[in-house]
Design an enzyme around this catalytic site. Structure first.
Site, mmCIF file in Angstrom:
data_model
loop_
_atom_site.group_PDB
_atom_site.id
_atom_site.type_symbol
_atom_site.label_atom_id
_atom_site.label_comp_id
_atom_site.label_asym_id
_atom_site.label_seq_id
_atom_site.Cartn_x
_atom_site.Cartn_y
_atom_site.Cartn_z
ATOM 1 N N ASN A 7 -34.912 87.301 -21.524
ATOM 2 C CA ASN A 7 -35.670 87.255 -20.269
ATOM 3 C C ASN A 7 -35.910 85.789 -19.936
ATOM 4 O O ASN A 7 -36.824 85.163 -20.491
ATOM 5 C CB ASN A 7 -36.982 88.023 -20.449
ATOM 6 C CG ASN A 7 -37.851 87.996 -19.197
ATOM 7 O OD1 ASN A 7 -37.501 87.367 -18.195
ATOM 8 N ND2 ASN A 7 -38.992 88.663 -19.262
ATOM 9 N N LYS A 14 -37.567 84.286 -23.129
ATOM 10 C CA LYS A 14 -38.047 85.212 -24.166
ATOM 11 C C LYS A 14 -36.843 85.901 -24.767
ATOM 12 O O LYS A 14 -35.895 86.227 -24.044
ATOM 13 C CB LYS A 14 -38.900 86.301 -23.517
ATOM 14 C CG LYS A 14 -40.376 86.053 -23.513
ATOM 15 C CD LYS A 14 -41.018 87.390 -23.173
ATOM 16 C CE LYS A 14 -42.409 87.247 -22.658
ATOM 17 N NZ LYS A 14 -42.909 88.490 -22.098
ATOM 18 N N ARG A 85 -33.067 90.736 -18.415
ATOM 19 C CA ARG A 85 -33.985 91.139 -17.341
ATOM 20 C C ARG A 85 -33.624 90.342 -16.085
ATOM 21 O O ARG A 85 -33.527 89.118 -16.127
ATOM 22 C CB ARG A 85 -35.420 90.825 -17.741
ATOM 23 C CG ARG A 85 -36.380 91.185 -16.649
ATOM 24 C CD ARG A 85 -37.804 90.834 -17.020
ATOM 25 N NE ARG A 85 -38.684 91.260 -15.959
ATOM 26 C CZ ARG A 85 -39.725 90.561 -15.544
ATOM 27 N NH1 ARG A 85 -40.014 89.419 -16.098
ATOM 28 N NH2 ARG A 85 -40.477 91.011 -14.574
ATOM 29 N N HIS A 174 -41.617 95.639 -11.535
ATOM 30 C CA HIS A 174 -42.098 96.257 -12.794
ATOM 31 C C HIS A 174 -41.402 97.598 -13.057
ATOM 32 O O HIS A 174 -41.925 98.439 -13.788
ATOM 33 C CB HIS A 174 -43.625 96.548 -12.769
ATOM 34 C CG HIS A 174 -44.502 95.352 -12.751
ATOM 35 N ND1 HIS A 174 -45.720 95.334 -12.071
ATOM 36 C CD2 HIS A 174 -44.382 94.141 -13.325
ATOM 37 C CE1 HIS A 174 -46.291 94.163 -12.228
ATOM 38 N NE2 HIS A 174 -45.500 93.407 -12.995
ATOM 39 N N HIS A 203 -49.257 99.861 -13.907
ATOM 40 C CA HIS A 203 -48.956 98.722 -14.793
ATOM 41 C C HIS A 203 -49.952 97.622 -14.440
ATOM 42 O O HIS A 203 -49.867 97.006 -13.374
ATOM 43 C CB HIS A 203 -47.513 98.245 -14.583
ATOM 44 C CG HIS A 203 -47.179 97.042 -15.405
ATOM 45 N ND1 HIS A 203 -46.379 97.092 -16.530
ATOM 46 C CD2 HIS A 203 -47.569 95.751 -15.298
ATOM 47 C CE1 HIS A 203 -46.300 95.892 -17.068
ATOM 48 N NE2 HIS A 203 -47.012 95.052 -16.325
ATOM 49 N N LEU A 204 -50.914 97.394 -15.346
ATOM 50 C CA LEU A 204 -51.992 96.445 -15.069
ATOM 51 C C LEU A 204 -51.948 95.309 -16.077
ATOM 52 O O LEU A 204 -52.488 95.416 -17.185
ATOM 53 C CB LEU A 204 -53.349 97.160 -15.135
ATOM 54 C CG LEU A 204 -53.462 98.460 -14.322
ATOM 55 C CD1 LEU A 204 -54.801 99.132 -14.586
ATOM 56 C CD2 LEU A 204 -53.288 98.178 -12.831
ATOM 57 N N ARG A 236 -52.863 86.921 -7.923
ATOM 58 C CA ARG A 236 -52.322 87.316 -6.622
ATOM 59 C C ARG A 236 -53.332 88.189 -5.875
ATOM 60 O O ARG A 236 -53.974 89.047 -6.484
ATOM 61 C CB ARG A 236 -51.009 88.089 -6.780
ATOM 62 C CG ARG A 236 -49.883 87.266 -7.349
ATOM 63 C CD ARG A 236 -48.559 88.048 -7.253
ATOM 64 N NE ARG A 236 -47.602 87.508 -8.191
ATOM 65 C CZ ARG A 236 -46.997 88.220 -9.141
ATOM 66 N NH1 ARG A 236 -47.235 89.512 -9.251
ATOM 67 N NH2 ARG A 236 -46.144 87.647 -9.954
ATOM 68 N N ARG A 280 -60.378 90.059 -19.916
ATOM 69 C CA ARG A 280 -61.302 89.998 -21.066
ATOM 70 C C ARG A 280 -62.471 89.063 -20.781
ATOM 71 O O ARG A 280 -63.634 89.412 -20.975
ATOM 72 C CB ARG A 280 -60.571 89.468 -22.301
ATOM 73 C CG ARG A 280 -60.148 90.518 -23.252
ATOM 74 C CD ARG A 280 -59.231 89.932 -24.264
ATOM 75 N NE ARG A 280 -58.149 89.175 -23.598
ATOM 76 C CZ ARG A 280 -57.006 88.846 -24.168
ATOM 77 N NH1 ARG A 280 -56.791 89.174 -25.405
ATOM 78 N NH2 ARG A 280 -56.073 88.192 -23.517
ATOM 79 N N GLY A 328 -54.377 97.736 -18.666
ATOM 80 C CA GLY A 328 -54.311 99.197 -18.729
ATOM 81 C C GLY A 328 -54.365 99.732 -20.151
ATOM 82 O O GLY A 328 -54.961 100.773 -20.417
ATOM 83 N N GLU A 379 -40.900 97.040 -22.214
ATOM 84 C CA GLU A 379 -39.772 96.750 -21.322
ATOM 85 C C GLU A 379 -38.539 96.313 -22.111
ATOM 86 O O GLU A 379 -37.407 96.635 -21.745
ATOM 87 C CB GLU A 379 -40.169 95.664 -20.321
ATOM 88 C CG GLU A 379 -41.211 96.159 -19.332
ATOM 89 C CD GLU A 379 -41.880 95.049 -18.555
ATOM 90 O OE1 GLU A 379 -41.382 94.727 -17.483
ATOM 91 O OE2 GLU A 379 -42.898 94.512 -19.022
#
Ligand code: AMP
Length: 405
Positions: A7, A14, A85, A174, A203-204, A236, A280, A328, A379
């Site tokens: 990716n 990655k 990806r 996503h 997807h959070l 965003r 968090r 999530g 993913e």
């Protein structure tokens, strides 16, 4: 079988070597700060972290270093293929496909639609094809899963020529994550293959999107032409009145592109709280009495719940709402607030199950017929599975490239 998953982002790459059959991750790592003095490669094998500095390395040098690491770890020889990806597949790429020169050109043709992501994605593919000569490469598109959306969901009500001549429409992103958690949720609920199954997946993470999935196929999603549309995210804004762009540009005497940049990088949870894009941190601050942090969480959850209600309308009925991504999967507080707002859909949260992320109940965190669930996304595994399918000849390229698979 072993698959290398890559990716490549603008300043990072990655990687992971995955056995798509068992899902085992044999090694995973990240080359980061590419092009800068602090560039380095970190990787993990059998729980042991290792690091190599690669000062000033570009993508080419970073990928060459990754090859060395794979050699050192004895993992290069057994590779069957490489899965990449790719963020934007435009209207053309509706499924994963083997890469050839024509597919490379197709990914390049999508540069105007994905100007930040597609160029480094393609660079990674080109370097990998050179470094791993003879190994097949597969492109897995973030947009592909959403290509089953009907016209009523993907068309904007804008001048028709924008759509026809410039591909201005909703694409969604996503998709690999939504597909993975939907397949997993359907399997856990015993609904695989049911034509009337109805899920909303959320997807959070730092980026956030939700999708309506009917019979395993996406029929609507929240992101649009770009990933800026839809839910409130880390930095965003999600949906805003588009006229805001001209208004703010005029008031601040800055170009529209700068306003859009702020909507991407200084908005969302960060803009609302004024302190952090990290959920968090915001939950801690809100618990400590920080009003703006509490407000940011409230707007995030309210907009998400309202959107899930809209997606349920698109589905006509609902089996489950599935939470995934960093927020999530981990935020008891966010799930609790969102589910409290979703009583109208028949969702009754079980606080004890929610507190342990549904781990002892197959991910289910509710008590009624309409389930709320937590399903960790993966993913990389999805990319590895697609790659294995195409490389092994058990999946078809469906004429999207000039190969014969
Ligand atoms: P991702 O982009 O999927 O890595 O998700 C990043 C987001 O997940 C950040 O907003 C994190 O604050 C959030 N996150 C990760 N762990 C937790 C947690 N234990 N509680 C709340 N949010 C979390």
């Amino acid at each position: 079988m072993r698959i290398l998953v890559l990716n490549c982002g603008s300043s990072s790459a990655k990687f992971a070597v995955i056995d798509p059959g068992t899902g085992a991750e044999l090694v995973s790592g990240l080359a980061e700060r590419l092009g800068q003095d602090g560039a380095r490669l970190v990787w993990k094998r059998d729980g042991v972290k290792k690091e190599r500095t690669i000062p000033g390395a570009d993508h080419d040098r970073a990928l060459r270093t990754i090859v060395q690491v794979l050699d050192d770890e004895g993992l290069r020889a057994g590779l069957a293929g490489i899965g990449h990806r790719v963020v934007h597949g435009g209207p053309r790429f509706t499924a994963s496909c083997l890469v050839d020169a024509e597919v490379e050109a197709g990914i390049e043709a999508c540069f105007p639609l994905g100007p930040l992501h597609n160029p480094p994605n393609l660079l990674g593919i080109r370097i990998a094809r050179e470094l791993f000569a003879g190994l097949p490469n597969v492109a897995v598109f973030d947009t592909a899963f959403h290509s089953t959306m009907p016209e009523r969901a993907y068309l904007y009500a804008v001048p028709w020529a924008w759509y026809e001549q410039h591909q201005v429409r909703r694409y969604g992103f996503h998709g690999t994550s939504h597909r993975f958690v939907a397949e997993e949720a359907l399997s856990r609920l015993g609904l695989q293959g049911r034509a009337d199954s109805a899920l909303v997946t959320a997807h959070l993470g730092n980026g956030c999107s939700a999708a309506a999935i009917h019979g395993g196929r996406c029929i609507d999603t929240t992101m649009g032409l770009t990933p800026l549309e839809g839910l409130v995210m880390g930095t965003r804004s999600g949906d805003v009145d588009p006229a805001l762009i001209g208004y703010v540009a005029g008031r601040l005497d800055i170009p529209a592109t700068q306003v859009i940049d702020a909507l991407n990088k200084q908005s969302g949870l960060l803009g609302l709280s004024g302190s952090s894009n990290d959920m968090r941190t915001l939950v801690e601050k809100a618990d400590g009495g920080d009003r703006r942090a509490a407000l940011a969480i409230e707007v995030f959850c309210y907009r998400l719940a309202k959107t899930i209600g809209g997606l349920a309308t698109a589905l006509g009925r609902l089996d489950a709402v599935v939470f995934t991504g960093g927020i999530g999967e981990n935020s008891v507080a966010v799930r609790s607030r969102v589910c409290a707002l979703l009583g109208i859909l028949g969702i009754q949260l079980d606080p004890a199950r929610n507190a342990e992320h549904g781990r002892s109940a197959g991910g289910v965190i509710s008590s009624g017929a309409v389930r709320a669930m937590v399903v960790p996304t993966n993913e990389e595994l999805m990319i590895a599975r697609d790659t294995a399918g195409l490389v092994g000849g058990t999946a078809a390229c469906a004429g999207r490239c000039s190969c014969t698979a």
